[in-house]
Write an enzyme that holds these catalytic residues in place. Structure first.
Site, PDB file in Angstrom:
ATOM      1  N   HIS A 238      -0.502  -2.064 -31.605  1.00  0.00           N
ATOM      2  CA  HIS A 238      -0.185  -0.377 -31.789  1.00  0.00           C
ATOM      3  C   HIS A 238       1.110  -0.696 -31.631  1.00  0.00           C
ATOM      4  CE1 HIS A 238      -4.167   1.435 -31.793  1.00  0.00           C
ATOM      5  NE2 HIS A 238      -4.185   0.482 -30.395  1.00  0.00           N
TER       6      HIS A 238
HETATM    7  O1  RIB Z   1      -2.829   4.763 -27.926  1.00  0.00           O
HETATM    8  C1  RIB Z   1      -2.072   3.593 -27.806  1.00  0.00           C
HETATM    9  C2  RIB Z   1      -1.063   3.247 -27.346  1.00  0.00           C
HETATM   10  O2  RIB Z   1      -1.610   3.961 -25.673  1.00  0.00           O
HETATM   11  C3  RIB Z   1      -0.107   2.448 -26.923  1.00  0.00           C
HETATM   12  O3  RIB Z   1       1.354   2.192 -26.692  1.00  0.00           O
HETATM   13  C4  RIB Z   1      -0.984   1.539 -25.844  1.00  0.00           C
HETATM   14  O4  RIB Z   1      -0.748   0.865 -24.986  1.00  0.00           O
HETATM   15  C5  RIB Z   1      -1.405   2.252 -24.346  1.00  0.00           C
HETATM   16  O5  RIB Z   1      -0.110   2.913 -24.297  1.00  0.00           O
END
Ligand code: RIB
Ligand code: CA
Length: 309
Positions: A238
């Site tokens: 992500h």
């Molecule tokens: O949903 C994914 C996000 O939430 C990413 O940034 C992960 O590290 C959490 O912070």
């Protein structure tokens, strides 16, 4: 190429760690400040992890503690995904001491000294620290070249059916950032789902990198459970998507849209409302990253991780 002055707010967090290393390894970015926020795990862990990740990369970038909870909502972690310590149980050597002070103040100090539209702000966790910056000194949005956020979901969420973890954790702060007037780019789950790390990517990293950071990144990747969303094929990078946009925007296809976030108490809390067609009668306030060239993304990510100490 002049490196882009950059601030990174994060909640390491297994994918935040990879994203931080990508940023620190990228000559396109001049990372001036790293700030920690409570998110994946509590602030004590996210701050230690941010310091450790920066230290392992041999970087002297200052790290500052920020908010340990959202503006209004109770704190909820994601330790079931990232492990109790936030790095899937990996213990990194302690990094340099945190700089005293508070993240929002440290960010404002950097922005106040900056030229107009010159600083890139990358948000990888709940947007609480960023919301505090622009709620307390709105004019600083004029010093921001672009805010790049990993946040939100247009389709299915990952913490509720409606909402993605960062947006759900502090939608009020996200609303402040979306309305601050600075250019915004959004890496939502819909594009980060395309950055799927599987056994092949882990093997490629193991083969490419001999340094401590590459080894730690491979160990983190090996320790993260494949996601149900991917049908168990792997897990999504992500946060590295947000950094990759700042480093190599040509990897993405983005669309200008008008985005709002649901700050209500109901089932839709934290959900993004994405208006492509001007139905809300508002000008676009964000670039929605929609398509990723995943093979080129992982080639870049692997090469940059392998180049670290
Ligand atoms: O949903 C994914 C996000 O939430 C990413 O940034 C992960 O590290 C959490 O912070
Ligand atoms: Ca994160």
């Amino acid at each position: 190429m002049t490196p882009r002055p950059t601030l990174i707010d994060c909640d390491p967090g297994t994918d935040d760690a990879i994203a931080l290393w990508l940023a620190l390894a990228s000559p396109e970015l001049d990372v001036r400040l790293v700030t920690a926020v409570g998110g994946n795990v509590g602030l004590a862990h996210t701050l230690r992890n941010a310091r450790a990740v920066v230290g392992l990369a041999g970087s002297a970038v200052p790290v500052v503690a920020g908010a340990d909870r959202a503006l209004t909502a109770p704190y909820v972690d994601a330790a079931h995904v990232h492990g109790d310590n936030g790095l899937g149980g990996l213990i990194l050597p302690d990094g340099p001491a945190a700089m005293p002070g508070v993240a929002a103040d440290a960010m404002r100090a950097v922005l106040r000294e900056a030229a107009p539209r010159s600083v890139t702000v990358i948000g990888l966790g709940p947007a609480t620290n960023l919301g505090l910056v622009f709620a307390t000194e709105p004019a600083l949005a004029g010093r921001v070249a672009e805010i790049v956020l990993m946040t939100g979901a247009v389709g299915e969420g990952n913490v509720t059916p409606s909402a993605e973890f960062n947006a759900w954790n502090d939608p009020e702060a996200l609303a402040i950032v979306l309305g601050c007037g600075a250019p915004v780019a959004l890496a939502t789950l819909d594009v980060t789902n395309q950055a799927l790390c599987t056994g092949a990517e882990i093997a490629a990293l193991r083969a490419a990198g001999q340094g401590a950071c590459a080894a730690a990144a491979a160990r983190i990747w090996e320790g993260v459970k494949p996601s149900r969303r991917s049908g168990g094929r792997g897990h999504e990078q992500h946060d590295a998507c947000a950094v990759a946009w700042a480093v190599a925007p040509g990897l993405f296809v983005g669309t200008p849209v008008f985005v709002e976030v649901d700050c209500g108490p109901g089932l839709g809390r934290g959900r993004l409302s994405v208006d492509r067609w001007g139905r809300r009668g508002q000008a676009a306030n964000a670039t929605l990253l929609e398509r990723l060239d995943a093979p080129r993304f992982f080639t870049l990510l692997t090469a940059r991780l392998a180049a670290l100490p």
